[in-house]
Enzyme design. Structure first.
Site, mmCIF file in Angstrom:
data_model
loop_
_atom_site.group_PDB
_atom_site.id
_atom_site.type_symbol
_atom_site.label_atom_id
_atom_site.label_comp_id
_atom_site.label_asym_id
_atom_site.label_seq_id
_atom_site.Cartn_x
_atom_site.Cartn_y
_atom_site.Cartn_z
ATOM 1 N N LYS A 195 0.863 -1.185 0.000
ATOM 2 C CA LYS A 195 0.000 0.000 0.000
ATOM 3 C C LYS A 195 0.898 1.233 0.000
ATOM 4 C CE LYS A 195 -3.529 2.444 2.578
ATOM 5 N NZ LYS A 195 -4.535 2.380 3.635
ATOM 6 N N LYS A 248 -2.146 -1.600 -3.848
ATOM 7 C CA LYS A 248 -3.039 -0.441 -3.774
ATOM 8 C C LYS A 248 -2.222 0.835 -3.845
ATOM 9 C CE LYS A 248 -5.975 1.930 -0.583
ATOM 10 N NZ LYS A 248 -6.296 2.139 0.774
#
Ligand code: PBG
Length: 324
Positions: A195, A248
């Site tokens: 992330k 992400k």
């Protein structure tokens, strides 16, 4: 064989032949739909920068879940906006917290829908950081205790899967341990493994009211320039017991998705985040692009790169198109 014997256009002549040789397909089975829950009754406030997405009270979330299920979408992921925020994000592990209340409401009236919860502190802390602050920094090991407690609380209220998005070191292992100790050995963990500290989360922070009140998230989320580090993060999460790993955001990180799929035989999720959604909505509103075509093109690119699962605010739109 070269031209003129070989003619690539033969297999592009009409939609039927194109369908036969299509290498990537998008299915409702691939989709997870994010939902934002807030306190109250009959609340359904549209999020300014995310048209068609709402902050919803538990009763409205239940209605939404029924619709999502009827569209054939297998799963939702819940984000909570609590009544009160405090330094320790106590709503996130309270019996009467917003997520706990919503989970009970969903499980009372909707069956056969996988309910995933996002595990993080940022929506619940008054400072907006993803963990517990000590000496003006997010304290990793202290935060693990809170994340584990939050995950256990969600699962005991009916969450079918938990998805830690905080980027603390060791969180997947800490969550696996507490779930196993409490006999939730069959509850999977979908880890937000790679992330990035991305500007693409802007609209989400409006939706979840979770922008950090000081500093930024760069001491725990990944540097946007790195890819080897993403592979190490994913590897560590797998070792700690992640069942599904995630990259992400998605669109600016297709190379990371590709690398991750090549390196690991794991179910791979990609999060088509709020900023990716809002850019398309805004350009469509201006009349500059064809929203449906761009949406499908983007989601296909994420699958083509190697994602098996896509978290997207377009899930309902896509399902409506596919089911047509
Ligand atoms: C919580 C969390 C965020 C997102 C998912 N979980 C925000 C953040 O890290 O700031 C972003 C999702 C999106 O932008 O759609 N940590």
């Amino acid at each position: 064989m070269n031209y003129p014997v070989t003619r690539m256009r033969r297999l592009r002549a009409n939609e039927n032949i194109r369908r036969m040789v299509r290498e990537t397909s998008l299915s409702v089975n691939d989709l997870i739909y994010p939902l934002f829950c807030c306190p109250g009754e009959k609340v359904k406030n549209e999020i300014n920068s995310m048209p068609g997405n709402y902050q919803m009270s538990p009763d409205m979330i239940v209605e939404e879940c029924k619709e999502v299920k009827d569209l054939g979408i297998p799963a939702i992921i819940l984000f909570g906006i609590p009544e009160q925020k405090d330094p320790f994000g106590s709503d996130s592990y309270s019996e009467d917290g917003i997520i706990q209340t919503t989970l009970r409401a969903i499980k009372e009236s909707v069956t056969d829908l996988i309910v995933i919860t996002d595990i993080c502190m940022c929506e619940y802390t008054d400072h907006g950081h993803c963990g517990i602050i000590k000496n003006k920094d997010v304290d990793n090991d202290e935060t693990l205790k809170y994340l584990a407690r939050q995950a256990l609380s969600h699962v005991s209220c009916g969450a079918d899967m938990v998805a830690p998005s905080d980027m603390m070191d060791g969180r997947v292992g800490a969550i696996r341990d507490i779930l196993d100790e409490n006999n939730y050995t069959n509850t999977p963990i979908m880890a937000y493994s790679a992330k990035y500290a991305s500007a693409f989360y802007g609209p989400f922070r409006e939706a979840a009211e979770s922008a950090p009140q000081f500093g930024d998230r760069k001491s725990y989320q990944m540097d946007t320039a790195n890819v080897n580090e993403a592979i190490r993060e994913i590897e560590l999460d797998i070792i700690e017991g992640a069942d599904i790993v995630m990259v992400k955001p998605a669109l600016a990180y297709l190379d990371v998705i590709y690398r991750a799929k090549q390196e690991f035989s794991m179910p791979l999720a990609a999060y088509n985040v709020s900023g990716e959604f809002s850019l398309i909505q805004a350009a469509a509103k201006m009349g500059w692009i064809d929203k449906e075509r761009i949406m499908l093109e983007v989601l296909h690119s994420i699958k083509r790169a190697g994602a098996d699962i896509i978290l997207t605010y377009f899930a309902k739109d896509v399902a409506n198109l596919i089911n047509k």
